[in-house]
Design a protein around this motif. Structure first.
Motif, mmCIF file in Angstrom:
data_model
loop_
_atom_site.group_PDB
_atom_site.id
_atom_site.type_symbol
_atom_site.label_atom_id
_atom_site.label_comp_id
_atom_site.label_asym_id
_atom_site.label_seq_id
_atom_site.Cartn_x
_atom_site.Cartn_y
_atom_site.Cartn_z
ATOM 1 N N VAL A 51 -9.578 -11.239 19.985
ATOM 2 C CA VAL A 51 -9.609 -10.620 18.661
ATOM 3 C C VAL A 51 -11.043 -10.510 18.175
ATOM 4 N N HIS A 52 -11.418 -9.318 17.798
ATOM 5 C CA HIS A 52 -12.788 -9.066 17.356
ATOM 6 C C HIS A 52 -13.035 -9.737 16.013
ATOM 7 N N ASN A 53 -14.200 -10.358 15.885
ATOM 8 C CA ASN A 53 -14.507 -10.969 14.599
ATOM 9 C C ASN A 53 -15.657 -10.275 13.901
ATOM 10 N N GLY A 54 -15.964 -9.058 14.359
ATOM 11 C CA GLY A 54 -17.070 -8.320 13.775
ATOM 12 C C GLY A 54 -18.291 -8.349 14.671
ATOM 13 N N LYS A 55 -18.333 -9.356 15.531
ATOM 14 C CA LYS A 55 -19.490 -9.497 16.412
ATOM 15 C C LYS A 55 -19.046 -9.567 17.865
ATOM 16 N N LYS A 56 -18.087 -10.417 18.105
ATOM 17 C CA LYS A 56 -17.594 -10.536 19.478
ATOM 18 C C LYS A 56 -16.095 -10.793 19.472
ATOM 19 N N PHE A 57 -15.526 -10.847 20.684
ATOM 20 C CA PHE A 57 -14.088 -11.071 20.781
ATOM 21 C C PHE A 57 -13.819 -12.550 21.008
ATOM 22 N N LEU A 58 -13.040 -13.123 20.125
ATOM 23 C CA LEU A 58 -12.686 -14.523 20.310
ATOM 24 C C LEU A 58 -11.305 -14.613 20.943
ATOM 25 N N THR A 77 -14.676 -15.308 11.031
ATOM 26 C CA THR A 77 -15.764 -14.344 10.893
ATOM 27 C C THR A 77 -17.034 -15.002 10.379
ATOM 28 N N ARG A 78 -16.926 -16.184 9.859
ATOM 29 C CA ARG A 78 -18.094 -16.808 9.256
ATOM 30 C C ARG A 78 -18.624 -17.919 10.120
ATOM 31 N N ASN A 79 -19.925 -18.038 10.108
ATOM 32 C CA ASN A 79 -20.584 -19.028 10.934
ATOM 33 C C ASN A 79 -21.323 -19.961 10.000
ATOM 34 N N TYR A 80 -20.693 -21.057 9.661
ATOM 35 C CA TYR A 80 -21.283 -21.975 8.699
ATOM 36 C C TYR A 80 -21.514 -23.309 9.383
ATOM 37 N N ARG B 90 -7.912 -24.236 8.819
ATOM 38 C CA ARG B 90 -9.315 -24.661 8.754
ATOM 39 C C ARG B 90 -9.697 -25.074 7.349
ATOM 40 N N ARG B 91 -9.199 -24.320 6.377
ATOM 41 C CA ARG B 91 -9.520 -24.644 4.988
ATOM 42 C C ARG B 91 -8.919 -25.991 4.606
ATOM 43 N N HIS B 92 -7.742 -26.266 5.119
ATOM 44 C CA HIS B 92 -7.128 -27.559 4.835
ATOM 45 C C HIS B 92 -7.951 -28.686 5.466
ATOM 46 N N GLN B 93 -8.403 -28.455 6.693
ATOM 47 C CA GLN B 93 -9.185 -29.472 7.382
ATOM 48 C C GLN B 93 -10.454 -29.798 6.618
#
Lengths: 88, 122
Positions: A51-58, A77-80, B90-93
């Protein structure tokens, strides 16, 4: 508001066809898709979808519990990585 | 003091309110329950006849999910979300709001007191 039951769940047609094909041919190859808004349907169980996340397929391995949610929910989609820690 | 659904002990309030002391029953559900078992909602709990009580108990036992069962099913639902590694899980975690609320400010209910996040992670 929830989608009307009359229409059934949303799934992109191309993806649907690919899923059915993969299911019947029993080839467990990864299906690439951009369609994050497609619903996970029971036919997908056991398949791996990229599944594409906007940058690559996960890669998402679909299990029974996932049915009914959308594909996008499994491809973040977010890299935090957290804030920089303040060292004394 | 009446015992309904296990350990609940509502006092000398109106039944409508008394029932809401049970986890899983709010005002709305309380009213539907009393309506279906035909008990006057304005009666005080202490004035209930044993027959009334029995009917209420039976209805709650049979068709309302309350207390331990409800808590268990909620935590199972959350666990399921966390196991399938979806966004909500994930939000729950992380202990962050699950339903798309803003987190730049506020969200203190989920995040806990200010500045405690570092402790929480450990």
């Amino acid at each position: 508001m929830a989608r009307s039951i009359k229409k059934g769940v949303y799934i992109e047609e191309k993806l649907y066809k690919k899923v059915l094909a993969a299911k019947s041919s029993k080839k467990r190859e990864v299906i690439k898709t951009w369609s994050r808004s497609s619903t996970v349907i029971p036919e997908m169980v056991g398949l791996t979808l990229a599944v594409h996340n906007g940058k690559k397929f996960l890669p998402v391995f679909v299990t029974e519990n996932m049915v009914g949610l959308k594909l996008g929910e499994f491809s973040i989609t977010r890299n935090y990585r957290g804030h920089t820690s303040r060292n004394k | 003091m009446a015992r309904i659904a296990g350990v609940e002990v509502p006092n000398n309030k109106r039944v409508e309110i008394g029932l809401t002391y049970i986890f899983g029953i709010g005002r709305s559900k309380s009213l539907t329950i009393l309506d279906t078992v035909k008990v006057d909602k304005d009666k005080k709990v202490k004035d209930l006849s044993s027959d009334d009580l029995a009917r209420i108990r039976k209805f709650i036992d049979d068709s309302v999910m309350v207390e331990g069962d409800l808590k268990k099913s909620i935590s199972q639902d959350i666990k399921r979300l966390m196991e399938i590694n979806c966004y909500r899980g994930r939000r729950h975690q992380r202990g962050l709001p699950v339903r798309g609320q803003r987190t730049k400010t506020n969200a203190r209910t989920r995040k806990g007191p200010r500045g405690s996040m570092i402790k929480k992670k450990k």
